[in-house]
Design a protein around this motif. Structure first.
Motif, PDB file in Angstrom:
ATOM      1  N   ARG A 182     -15.083   1.017  10.906  1.00 32.15           N
ATOM      2  CA  ARG A 182     -15.073   1.821   9.699  1.00 32.15           C
ATOM      3  C   ARG A 182     -14.394   3.162   9.961  1.00 32.15           C
ATOM      4  O   ARG A 182     -14.286   3.607  11.097  1.00 32.15           O
ATOM      5  CB  ARG A 182     -16.509   2.070   9.210  1.00 32.15           C
ATOM      6  CG  ARG A 182     -17.247   0.809   8.827  1.00 32.15           C
ATOM      7  CD  ARG A 182     -18.584   1.120   8.197  1.00 32.15           C
ATOM      8  NE  ARG A 182     -19.432   1.944   9.051  1.00 32.15           N
ATOM      9  CZ  ARG A 182     -20.641   2.370   8.710  1.00 32.15           C
ATOM     10  NH1 ARG A 182     -21.139   2.049   7.523  1.00 32.15           N
ATOM     11  NH2 ARG A 182     -21.365   3.104   9.538  1.00 32.15           N
ATOM     12  N   GLY A 230     -21.585  -6.889   2.153  1.00 35.78           N
ATOM     13  CA  GLY A 230     -21.033  -6.198   3.304  1.00 35.78           C
ATOM     14  C   GLY A 230     -20.035  -7.041   4.079  1.00 35.78           C
ATOM     15  O   GLY A 230     -20.008  -8.270   3.994  1.00 35.78           O
ATOM     16  N   ASP A 231     -19.215  -6.354   4.844  1.00 37.35           N
ATOM     17  CA  ASP A 231     -18.249  -7.016   5.704  1.00 37.35           C
ATOM     18  C   ASP A 231     -18.970  -7.607   6.906  1.00 37.35           C
ATOM     19  O   ASP A 231     -19.831  -6.948   7.508  1.00 37.35           O
ATOM     20  CB  ASP A 231     -17.208  -5.994   6.175  1.00 37.35           C
ATOM     21  CG  ASP A 231     -16.086  -6.619   6.974  1.00 37.35           C
ATOM     22  OD1 ASP A 231     -16.318  -6.901   8.172  1.00 37.35           O
ATOM     23  OD2 ASP A 231     -14.988  -6.796   6.422  1.00 37.35           O
ATOM     24  N   LEU A 234     -18.035  -5.182   9.857  1.00 35.33           N
ATOM     25  CA  LEU A 234     -18.123  -3.735   9.710  1.00 35.33           C
ATOM     26  C   LEU A 234     -19.322  -3.274   8.912  1.00 35.33           C
ATOM     27  O   LEU A 234     -19.599  -2.074   8.858  1.00 35.33           O
ATOM     28  CB  LEU A 234     -16.840  -3.202   9.056  1.00 35.33           C
ATOM     29  CG  LEU A 234     -15.519  -3.606   9.708  1.00 35.33           C
ATOM     30  CD1 LEU A 234     -14.353  -2.947   8.997  1.00 35.33           C
ATOM     31  CD2 LEU A 234     -15.521  -3.256  11.181  1.00 35.33           C
ATOM     32  N   ASN A 236     -21.472  -2.145   5.723  1.00 34.80           N
ATOM     33  CA  ASN A 236     -21.249  -1.513   4.436  1.00 34.80           C
ATOM     34  C   ASN A 236     -20.854  -0.052   4.604  1.00 34.80           C
ATOM     35  O   ASN A 236     -21.127   0.556   5.642  1.00 34.80           O
ATOM     36  CB  ASN A 236     -22.526  -1.578   3.588  1.00 34.80           C
ATOM     37  CG  ASN A 236     -22.885  -2.989   3.197  1.00 34.80           C
ATOM     38  OD1 ASN A 236     -22.107  -3.689   2.575  1.00 34.80           O
ATOM     39  ND2 ASN A 236     -24.084  -3.416   3.562  1.00 34.80           N
ATOM     40  N   MET A 266     -14.603   2.036   4.469  1.00 37.14           N
ATOM     41  CA  MET A 266     -14.052   0.747   4.844  1.00 37.14           C
ATOM     42  C   MET A 266     -12.530   0.855   4.873  1.00 37.14           C
ATOM     43  O   MET A 266     -11.938   1.690   4.174  1.00 37.14           O
ATOM     44  CB  MET A 266     -14.488  -0.324   3.848  1.00 37.14           C
ATOM     45  CG  MET A 266     -15.995  -0.381   3.627  1.00 37.14           C
ATOM     46  SD  MET A 266     -16.933  -0.732   5.135  1.00 37.14           S
ATOM     47  CE  MET A 266     -16.580  -2.486   5.324  1.00 37.14           C
ATOM     48  N   ARG A 311      -8.474  -2.780  10.885  1.00 34.94           N
ATOM     49  CA  ARG A 311      -8.923  -4.165  11.058  1.00 34.94           C
ATOM     50  C   ARG A 311      -7.762  -4.972  11.638  1.00 34.94           C
ATOM     51  O   ARG A 311      -6.689  -5.026  11.049  1.00 34.94           O
ATOM     52  CB  ARG A 311      -9.370  -4.753   9.721  1.00 34.94           C
ATOM     53  CG  ARG A 311      -9.968  -6.147   9.779  1.00 34.94           C
ATOM     54  CD  ARG A 311     -11.349  -6.109  10.447  1.00 34.94           C
ATOM     55  NE  ARG A 311     -12.013  -7.398  10.391  1.00 34.94           N
ATOM     56  CZ  ARG A 311     -12.819  -7.791   9.396  1.00 34.94           C
ATOM     57  NH1 ARG A 311     -13.037  -6.984   8.376  1.00 34.94           N
ATOM     58  NH2 ARG A 311     -13.398  -8.956   9.447  1.00 34.94           N
ATOM     59  N   THR A 339     -19.476   0.002  13.528  1.00 33.55           N
ATOM     60  CA  THR A 339     -19.843   0.832  12.382  1.00 33.55           C
ATOM     61  C   THR A 339     -19.488   2.287  12.635  1.00 33.55           C
ATOM     62  O   THR A 339     -19.559   3.119  11.731  1.00 33.55           O
ATOM     63  CB  THR A 339     -21.343   0.715  12.075  1.00 33.55           C
ATOM     64  OG1 THR A 339     -22.100   1.062  13.247  1.00 33.55           O
ATOM     65  CG2 THR A 339     -21.693  -0.715  11.665  1.00 33.55           C
TER      66      THR A 339
END
Length: 399
Positions: A182, A230-231, A234, A236, A266, A311, A339
């Motif tokens: 993130r 959420g991912d 990653l 939220n 994100m 990412r 995170t």
């Protein structure tokens, strides 16, 4: 003997330990100090391994460093790190900047985050250069990563970044391969009301009451963000009110209250739009709060710092090379997300370079804590993994 085997044979664990201890002793607390002494020691190590060094002073005693080894141009692998550490703080059992070794660990501020990672990178660069001199390797070591990321932003503004074959961020991941993280946005929000005597508060407009409504909005936004699926890597987005300060005295209705807010973003989110949404919702909340003279309360803010996320796809060659390297070193392979935030997002955003984070030490269990420490065996694994990744990604090594 293959080039990879020759490179691994050149990596010296004792030298990595010595270099890590040398860098820890260079201090570099941020905020509260400068990185100059750490960078001076980094330069000495770079000169020892034959790397070329370029420095960029962004403020007094705060130099970015680019170390390169191999050809002057051509495809390159970039390693990314930072020379600053968080303040030592309290709770240490000994001087935090006098490194010590106990039970297979190096203890000292920055051992994990990230003097150990830097030492491992430089050892790997030297080994690769010895067996594959046709490979270009670079280490960009920035200042101010722990505060406002001024180092990497100044470097990008002055030099930019070309696209590299890969970027490996040597932050502590407990040797997990982090393929995404993130971002972070620091928001500075100011609530302006009107002063009055505390004996007649209805004559004023309390900025603290306005700030209280804003804090409620932040709490609601955080809950909404966490309610989504959420991912898978990653998680939220998150919100956190970090500081709040307002008022001039007990007998006065406060005119100004300031807040700093951390918003973890994100990949792809726009911090300016996030701030605009927060301000709009806060104005509505203040207007309906029932606070005296709420219509006189203003809210304004700025995005004070942005660290973008990134990412990388799991099938990217750098991810495969990292996984193969760890397997060959008898390590478990764990591909995951963070995170937290790091400067790898700047590289990915500026140049489109596929980026991973991989380093010795535990970001949550060891970094930013009293008696920060890193396992010596993990430093050796990291250095060997870096060398194998560079050889696999860049090629150019003759067996």
């Amino acid at each position: 003997m293959t080039a990879a085997a020759r490179a691994l044979a050149l990596i010296d664990d004792d030298r990595i330990v010595a270099d890590t201890c040398e860098l820890i002793a260079g201090w570099g607390e941020n905020p509260g100090g400068t990185e100059a002494e750490t960078v001076r020691r980094l330069v000495a190590i770079c000169e020892r391994i034959g790397a070329r060094v370029q420095l960029q002073e962004i403020a007094a005693g705060r130099p970015n460093l680019l170390a390169s080894i191999g050809p002057e141009d051509g495809p390159a692998v970039l390693f990314l790190g930072h020379s600053d550490v968080v303040p030592a703080g309290e709770g240490w059992t000994a001087d935090p900047f006098v490194p010590r070794i106990a039970d297979g660990m190096i203890i000292g501020r920055g051992a994990t985050d990230m003097k150990g990672g830097l030492a491992a990178v430089l050892e790997a660069m030297a080994a690769v250069a010895a067996v594959a001199p046709g490979i270009r390797l670079e280490l960009l070591c920035t200042v101010d990563e722990e505060d406002r990321a001024l180092g990497v932003q100044t470097w990008l503004a002055e030099h930019g970044l070309r696209r590299y074959l890969a970027c490996i961020v040597a932050e502590p991941t407990d040797l997990e391969i982090v393929i995404g993280c993130r971002g972070a946005a620091n928001l500075h929000v100011e609530v302006l009301g009107g002063s009055a005597h505390a004996g007649r508060p209805e004559d004023g407009a309390s900025s603290i009451y306005g700030a209280a409504a804003l804090v409620d909005v932040v709490r609601e936004l955080h809950a909404e963000a966490g309610a989504g699926e959420g991912d898978p890597l990653l998680g939220n987005p998150t919100w956190n009110v970090g500081t709040i300060a307002g008022g001039s005295g007990t007998s006065m209705v406060p005119r100004v209250t300031e807040l700093t807010i951390d918003r973890r973003t994100m990949p792809g989110e726009d911090p300016e739009l996030i701030l605009a949404e927060l301000l709009a919702q806060s104005r509505e909340a203040i207007a309906s709060s029932g606070a005296a003279n709420a219509q006189r309360i203003e809210v304004r803010g700025v995005v004070d710092m942005v660290m973008p996320g990134f990412r990388t796809t799991e099938d990217d060659p750098v991810v495969s090379a990292a996984a193969d390297a760890l397997r060959s070193l008898d390590q478990d392979v764990r591909i995951t997300g963070w995170t937290a935030a790091c400067e790898g997002g700047f590289v990915a955003q500026a140049s489109g370079t596929p980026t991973v984070i991989l380093g010795p030490g535990d970001i949550t269990g060891q970094a930013h804590q009293p008696d920060e420490q890193v396992r010596i065996t993990d430093l050796g694994v990291a250095a060997r993994a870096y060398a194998l990744i560079a050889l696999a990604i860049a090629g150019g090594a003759e067996d």
